[in-house]
Design a protein around this motif. Structure first.
Motif, mmCIF file in Angstrom:
data_model
loop_
_atom_site.group_PDB
_atom_site.id
_atom_site.type_symbol
_atom_site.label_atom_id
_atom_site.label_comp_id
_atom_site.label_asym_id
_atom_site.label_seq_id
_atom_site.Cartn_x
_atom_site.Cartn_y
_atom_site.Cartn_z
ATOM 1 N N GLY A 8 0.853 -1.185 0.000
ATOM 2 C CA GLY A 8 0.000 0.000 0.000
ATOM 3 C C GLY A 8 0.886 1.231 0.000
ATOM 4 N N ASN A 9 0.282 2.405 0.008
ATOM 5 C CA ASN A 9 1.098 3.619 0.015
ATOM 6 C C ASN A 9 1.797 3.833 1.355
ATOM 7 N N THR A 10 1.278 3.233 2.416
ATOM 8 C CA THR A 10 1.883 3.404 3.746
ATOM 9 C C THR A 10 2.636 2.145 4.178
ATOM 10 N N SER A 63 0.665 -3.878 -5.863
ATOM 11 C CA SER A 63 1.320 -2.659 -5.374
ATOM 12 C C SER A 63 0.612 -1.413 -5.878
ATOM 13 N N THR A 64 0.209 -0.567 -4.933
ATOM 14 C CA THR A 64 -0.381 0.726 -5.304
ATOM 15 C C THR A 64 0.723 1.754 -5.546
ATOM 16 N N ALA A 65 1.961 1.362 -5.268
ATOM 17 C CA ALA A 65 3.103 2.254 -5.493
ATOM 18 C C ALA A 65 3.971 1.626 -6.584
ATOM 19 N N THR A 104 -8.859 3.429 -17.630
ATOM 20 C CA THR A 104 -8.754 3.540 -16.173
ATOM 21 C C THR A 104 -7.859 2.440 -15.616
ATOM 22 N N VAL A 105 -6.891 2.828 -14.816
ATOM 23 C CA VAL A 105 -6.054 1.835 -14.140
ATOM 24 C C VAL A 105 -6.552 1.739 -12.694
ATOM 25 N N VAL A 106 -7.328 0.704 -12.429
ATOM 26 C CA VAL A 106 -7.890 0.530 -11.090
ATOM 27 C C VAL A 106 -6.769 0.095 -10.145
ATOM 28 N N GLY A 107 -6.779 0.613 -8.925
ATOM 29 C CA GLY A 107 -5.780 0.203 -7.942
ATOM 30 C C GLY A 107 -5.822 -1.305 -7.754
ATOM 31 N N PRO A 108 -4.665 -1.987 -7.839
ATOM 32 C CA PRO A 108 -4.664 -3.444 -7.727
ATOM 33 C C PRO A 108 -5.228 -3.932 -6.391
ATOM 34 N N ASP A 109 -5.025 -3.137 -5.333
ATOM 35 C CA ASP A 109 -5.568 -3.538 -4.026
ATOM 36 C C ASP A 109 -7.092 -3.621 -4.068
ATOM 37 N N ARG A 110 -7.702 -2.742 -4.844
ATOM 38 C CA ARG A 110 -9.168 -2.735 -4.929
ATOM 39 C C ARG A 110 -9.652 -3.952 -5.719
ATOM 40 N N LEU A 111 -8.921 -4.284 -6.802
ATOM 41 C CA LEU A 111 -9.285 -5.476 -7.584
ATOM 42 C C LEU A 111 -9.153 -6.723 -6.723
ATOM 43 N N THR A 132 -4.542 3.922 3.446
ATOM 44 C CA THR A 132 -4.080 5.292 3.231
ATOM 45 C C THR A 132 -5.241 6.142 2.696
ATOM 46 N N ALA A 133 -5.980 5.542 1.763
ATOM 47 C CA ALA A 133 -7.253 6.121 1.324
ATOM 48 C C ALA A 133 -8.370 5.249 1.900
ATOM 49 N N THR A 134 -9.544 5.815 2.069
ATOM 50 C CA THR A 134 -10.711 4.994 2.397
ATOM 51 C C THR A 134 -11.423 4.740 1.079
ATOM 52 N N THR A 135 -11.429 3.459 0.660
ATOM 53 C CA THR A 135 -12.011 3.158 -0.645
ATOM 54 C C THR A 135 -13.263 2.303 -0.498
ATOM 55 N N PHE A 136 -14.158 2.470 -1.440
ATOM 56 C CA PHE A 136 -15.366 1.659 -1.552
ATOM 57 C C PHE A 136 -15.304 0.990 -2.919
ATOM 58 N N VAL A 149 -15.658 4.392 -4.871
ATOM 59 C CA VAL A 149 -15.468 5.711 -4.268
ATOM 60 C C VAL A 149 -14.077 5.746 -3.627
ATOM 61 N N ILE A 150 -13.378 6.858 -3.797
ATOM 62 C CA ILE A 150 -12.085 7.047 -3.108
ATOM 63 C C ILE A 150 -12.187 8.299 -2.246
ATOM 64 N N ALA A 151 -11.965 8.137 -0.951
ATOM 65 C CA ALA A 151 -11.970 9.277 -0.020
ATOM 66 C C ALA A 151 -10.622 9.293 0.701
HETATM 67 C C1 LIG Z 1 -6.977 4.450 -4.053
HETATM 68 C C2 LIG Z 1 -5.711 3.733 -3.613
HETATM 69 C C3 LIG Z 1 -4.637 4.741 -3.234
HETATM 70 C C4 LIG Z 1 -6.065 2.901 -2.372
HETATM 71 O O1 LIG Z 1 -4.979 2.168 -1.935
HETATM 72 C C5 LIG Z 1 -5.209 2.772 -4.727
HETATM 73 O O2 LIG Z 1 -6.164 1.798 -4.977
HETATM 74 C C6 LIG Z 1 -4.900 3.508 -6.018
HETATM 75 O O3 LIG Z 1 -3.873 4.128 -6.129
HETATM 76 N N1 LIG Z 1 -5.829 3.428 -6.997
HETATM 77 C C7 LIG Z 1 -5.679 3.966 -8.324
HETATM 78 C C8 LIG Z 1 -6.938 4.611 -8.806
HETATM 79 C C9 LIG Z 1 -8.180 3.747 -8.783
HETATM 80 O O4 LIG Z 1 -8.263 2.764 -8.063
HETATM 81 O O5 LIG Z 1 -9.139 4.074 -9.492
#
Ligand SMILES: CC(C)(CO)[C@@H](O)C(=O)NCCC(=O)O
Ligand SMILES: Nc1ncnc2c1ncn2[C@@H]1O[C@H](COP(=O)(O)OP(=O)(O)OP(=O)(O)O)[C@@H](O)[C@H]1O
Ligand SMILES: [K+]
Length: 259
Positions: A8-10, A63-65, A104-111, A132-136, A149-151
């Motif tokens: 994650g970012n942290t 990795s989000t980084a 759109t490149v979705v954050g891999p953690d969200r996938l 690091t972000a609060t995501t839905f 949603v990204i907050a």
């Molecule tokens: C939103 C974060 C930072 C949450 O870790 C990460 O999933 C990210 O960098 N996402 C890229 C943008 C997206 O998910 O639409």
């Protein structure tokens, strides 16, 4: 043995699996300057306290980084003689493709979260991740990620208040006894705690209205339990959701003869 890495970012979490059996996990601050050799020394030291021998033959990375991935790849190839699967790269298959705007490149953690949550809870989910972000992350009937949603994350918001306002101290998040704070720290804690309760409640309500169907809410991330104290926001809390998803994606790729 499978090594799953969730950057994650942290924080970065490493976990080890023997088939479906979870063996251990360790957390390190995310730092793109960390070398493969440093990761390995750290892992080797931690493994000494375990009852098993580190015998990695497969790796998967989320990795989000992006900058961190290079050294993690070197770690996998140099020390474990494996080519890692990297979630989000074209050669890492997902059970279902995300349905989002082209490009759109979705954050891999969200996938990964959606894969883990769909496996455990089935269709029509809202996955809330307090990182690091609060995501839905919204999961459709077939398990696909269809947006969300990204907050700003809780700790990031606290840090931003401290950085931006000369008289506001750094405060740790906690559930305040009362809404009306009678000192600065209590006021900030109230703003963050009740603000995020309202944010989660409001966003979930809006998503449910937009989808117009019953949806379960699954929470993950270090702060999820804090926001679950009697407010009935979540149907389940799972601290290992990302790791579960990573292992499933690895297994899926193996089944498909990939990697
Ligand atoms: C939103 C974060 C930072 C949450 O870790 C990460 O999933 C990210 O960098 N996402 C890229 C943008 C997206 O998910 O639409
Ligand atoms: N009450 C608390 N107050 C502040 N931080 C907490 C509290 N409880 C847990 N945490 C923190 O939550 C973090 C675990 O969160 P998680 O792994 O979900 O996300 P993260 O590491 O902060 O973010 P990312 O995954 O984006 O790098 C740990 O760093 C832990 O210190
Ligand atoms: K995370």
């Amino acid at each position: 043995m499978l090594l799953c890495i969730d950057t994650g970012n942290t924080n970065t979490v490493f976990s080890i699996w023997n088939g479906e059996r979870f063996l251990a996990h360790w957390r390190i601050a995310t730092d793109h300057r960390r070398t493969a050799d440093e990761y390995f020394v750290w892992l080797s030291t931690l493994i000494e306290g375990q009852k098993f021998v580190l015998d990695i033959d497969a790796c998967i990375i989320s990795s989000t980084a992006p900058r961190v991935v290079f050294n993690l790849r070197v770690l996998c190839s140099r020390y474990f003689d494996t080519r890692p699967l990297v979630v989000g790269k074209p050669d890492c298959l997902l059970p279902v493709s995300p349905r989002v705007d082209p490009g759109t490149v979705v954050g891999p953690d969200r996938l990964v979260n959606t894969v883990g949550a769909f496996d455990r809870h089935g269709p029509d989910l809202i996955v809330v991740d307090f990182g690091t972000a609060t995501t839905f992350d919204v999961v459709d009937a077939d398990g696909a990620y269809i947006g969300g949603v990204i907050a700003p994350g809780v700790n990031l918001s606290l840090e931003a208040l401290h950085m931006g306002a000369a008289s506001l101290p750094h405060v740790d998040v906690t559930m305040p006894a009362k809404v009306i704070g009678t000192n600065t720290v209590a006021c900030i804690q109230s703003g963050i705690f009740w603000g995020y309760i309202g944010l989660v409640d409001g966003v979930v309500r809006q998503i449910r209205a937009e989808r117009d169907r019953p949806m379960q809410v699954i929470a993950t991330g270090g702060l999820a339990p804090l926001f679950d104290q009697g407010f009935d926001l979540f149907d389940a809390i799972e601290d290992d959701l990302t790791m579960h998803g990573l292992r499933l994606i690895h297994d899926y790729n193996k089944e498909m003869g990939n990697g």
